[in-house]
Design a protein around this motif. Structure first.
Motif, mmCIF file in Angstrom:
data_model
loop_
_atom_site.group_PDB
_atom_site.id
_atom_site.type_symbol
_atom_site.label_atom_id
_atom_site.label_comp_id
_atom_site.label_asym_id
_atom_site.label_seq_id
_atom_site.Cartn_x
_atom_site.Cartn_y
_atom_site.Cartn_z
ATOM 1 N N LYS A 88 -15.745 4.271 -2.501
ATOM 2 C CA LYS A 88 -16.591 3.936 -3.666
ATOM 3 C C LYS A 88 -17.572 2.821 -3.317
ATOM 4 N N LYS A 89 -17.086 1.807 -2.610
ATOM 5 C CA LYS A 89 -17.975 0.710 -2.190
ATOM 6 C C LYS A 89 -19.056 1.241 -1.265
ATOM 7 N N TYR B 272 -17.499 -5.982 3.873
ATOM 8 C CA TYR B 272 -16.530 -5.658 2.824
ATOM 9 C C TYR B 272 -15.179 -5.269 3.445
ATOM 10 N N GLN C 34 -11.475 -6.993 2.912
ATOM 11 C CA GLN C 34 -10.332 -6.234 2.387
ATOM 12 C C GLN C 34 -9.249 -6.011 3.442
ATOM 13 N N GLU D 125 -4.946 4.219 -1.954
ATOM 14 C CA GLU D 125 -5.998 3.750 -2.864
ATOM 15 C C GLU D 125 -7.063 2.960 -2.108
ATOM 16 N N LYS D 126 -6.657 2.290 -1.020
ATOM 17 C CA LYS D 126 -7.619 1.484 -0.248
ATOM 18 C C LYS D 126 -8.751 2.352 0.302
ATOM 19 N N ASP E 51 -11.040 3.188 -2.625
ATOM 20 C CA ASP E 51 -11.790 1.973 -2.987
ATOM 21 C C ASP E 51 -12.938 1.743 -1.996
ATOM 22 N N THR F 102 0.849 -1.186 0.000
ATOM 23 C CA THR F 102 0.000 0.000 0.000
ATOM 24 C C THR F 102 0.883 1.233 0.000
#
Ligand code: H2B
Length: 104
Positions: free
Chosen positions: A93-94, A55, A59, A86-87, A90, A3
Protein backbone atom coordinates in the motif's frame (compact mmCIF):
# COMPACT_ATOMS: atom_id res chain seq x y z
CA UNK A 1 4.16 -6.99 17.71
CA UNK A 2 4.37 -10.58 16.45
CA UNK A 3 3.99 -11.21 12.75
CA UNK A 4 1.52 -13.86 11.65
CA UNK A 5 1.56 -15.80 8.40
CA UNK A 6 -1.71 -15.21 6.57
CA UNK A 7 -3.74 -18.17 5.33
CA UNK A 8 -4.49 -18.46 1.60
CA UNK A 9 -8.01 -17.19 2.23
CA UNK A 10 -6.72 -14.21 4.25
CA UNK A 11 -4.11 -13.40 1.58
CA UNK A 12 -6.72 -13.47 -1.18
CA UNK A 13 -8.98 -11.14 0.83
CA UNK A 14 -6.08 -8.76 1.51
CA UNK A 15 -5.11 -8.88 -2.19
CA UNK A 16 -8.65 -7.94 -3.27
CA UNK A 17 -8.68 -5.04 -0.83
CA UNK A 18 -5.22 -3.87 -1.95
CA UNK A 19 -6.22 -3.99 -5.63
CA UNK A 20 -9.47 -2.08 -5.20
CA UNK A 21 -9.28 0.98 -7.44
CA UNK A 22 -5.79 0.18 -8.78
CA UNK A 23 -5.45 0.24 -12.59
CA UNK A 24 -2.64 -2.32 -12.48
CA UNK A 25 -3.10 -4.99 -9.84
CA UNK A 26 -0.71 -6.81 -7.53
CA UNK A 27 -0.57 -10.59 -7.94
CA UNK A 28 0.47 -13.46 -5.73
CA UNK A 29 3.14 -15.35 -7.68
CA UNK A 30 5.03 -18.28 -6.13
CA UNK A 31 3.75 -17.21 -2.71
CA UNK A 32 5.03 -13.63 -3.06
CA UNK A 33 3.10 -10.40 -3.48
CA UNK A 34 4.36 -9.10 -6.83
CA UNK A 35 4.04 -6.11 -9.12
CA UNK A 36 6.09 -4.50 -11.89
CA UNK A 37 6.05 -0.69 -11.71
CA UNK A 38 6.94 1.36 -14.78
CA UNK A 39 7.97 5.03 -14.60
CA UNK A 40 8.85 7.79 -17.05
CA UNK A 41 12.59 7.35 -16.64
CA UNK A 42 15.32 6.19 -14.27
CA UNK A 43 15.12 9.29 -12.09
CA UNK A 44 11.43 8.68 -11.37
CA UNK A 45 12.05 4.98 -10.74
CA UNK A 46 14.93 5.66 -8.37
CA UNK A 47 13.03 8.38 -6.53
CA UNK A 48 10.27 5.83 -5.94
CA UNK A 49 12.81 3.25 -4.76
CA UNK A 50 14.40 5.75 -2.39
CA UNK A 51 11.09 6.51 -0.68
CA UNK A 52 10.31 2.78 -0.44
CA UNK A 53 13.78 2.03 0.94
CA UNK A 54 13.50 4.63 3.73
CA UNK A 55 10.05 3.33 4.69
CA UNK A 56 11.21 -0.31 4.55
CA UNK A 57 14.13 0.47 6.84
CA UNK A 58 11.86 2.23 9.36
CA UNK A 59 9.53 -0.76 9.37
CA UNK A 60 12.38 -3.30 9.32
CA UNK A 61 10.57 -4.97 6.45
CA UNK A 62 12.45 -5.09 3.19
CA UNK A 63 11.41 -5.74 -0.41
CA UNK A 64 12.95 -8.10 -2.91
CA UNK A 65 13.20 -6.03 -6.05
CA UNK A 66 15.13 -5.33 -9.21
CA UNK A 67 15.46 -2.23 -11.34
CA UNK A 68 16.21 -1.83 -15.03
CA UNK A 69 16.10 1.81 -16.15
CA UNK A 70 12.44 2.87 -15.66
CA UNK A 71 11.10 -0.46 -14.36
CA UNK A 72 11.00 -1.73 -10.80
CA UNK A 73 9.92 -5.35 -10.26
CA UNK A 74 8.85 -5.91 -6.67
CA UNK A 75 8.28 -9.16 -4.75
CA UNK A 76 7.17 -9.04 -1.14
CA UNK A 77 7.35 -11.88 1.37
CA UNK A 78 7.89 -12.11 5.11
CA UNK A 79 10.95 -14.30 5.53
CA UNK A 80 10.41 -14.62 9.30
CA UNK A 81 7.16 -16.57 8.69
CA UNK A 82 8.06 -18.04 5.26
CA UNK A 83 4.97 -16.53 3.71
CA UNK A 84 2.81 -13.46 3.40
CA UNK A 85 1.88 -11.31 6.39
CA UNK A 86 0.14 -7.99 7.00
CA UNK A 87 3.58 -6.36 6.70
CA UNK A 88 3.70 -7.23 2.99
CA UNK A 89 0.28 -5.72 2.32
CA UNK A 90 1.18 -2.64 4.36
CA UNK A 91 4.38 -2.17 2.34
CA UNK A 92 2.51 -2.73 -0.94
CA UNK A 93 0.00 0.00 0.00
CA UNK A 94 2.84 2.40 0.84
CA UNK A 95 4.55 1.56 -2.45
CA UNK A 96 1.35 2.51 -4.29
CA UNK A 97 1.26 5.87 -2.51
CA UNK A 98 4.95 6.49 -3.32
CA UNK A 99 4.43 5.45 -6.95
CA UNK A 100 1.62 8.02 -7.21
CA UNK A 101 4.18 10.73 -6.37
CA UNK A 102 6.34 9.80 -9.38
CA UNK A 103 5.70 10.19 -13.11
CA UNK A 104 4.55 7.09 -14.95
N1 H2B B 1 12.13 -8.20 5.57
C1 H2B B 1 11.28 -9.09 5.07
N2 H2B B 1 10.73 -8.89 3.87
N3 H2B B 1 10.95 -10.18 5.76
C2 H2B B 1 11.46 -10.43 6.96
O1 H2B B 1 11.14 -11.45 7.57
C3 H2B B 1 12.36 -9.50 7.51
C4 H2B B 1 12.70 -8.37 6.74
N4 H2B B 1 12.89 -9.66 8.70
N5 H2B B 1 13.60 -7.49 7.19
C5 H2B B 1 13.66 -8.67 9.35
C6 H2B B 1 14.37 -7.74 8.39
C7 H2B B 1 14.58 -9.40 10.31
O2 H2B B 1 15.57 -10.12 9.62
C8 H2B B 1 15.23 -8.49 11.32
C9 H2B B 1 16.18 -9.26 12.19
O3 H2B B 1 14.23 -7.89 12.08
Amino acid sequence: MPTHKLTTVQSQAALSELNTGLPTPWEIIDGKLAKAFKFKDFQQAFGFMTMCALYAERQDHHPEWSNVYNKVAVQLITHDVSGLSEKDFDLAKKMESFAALHKA
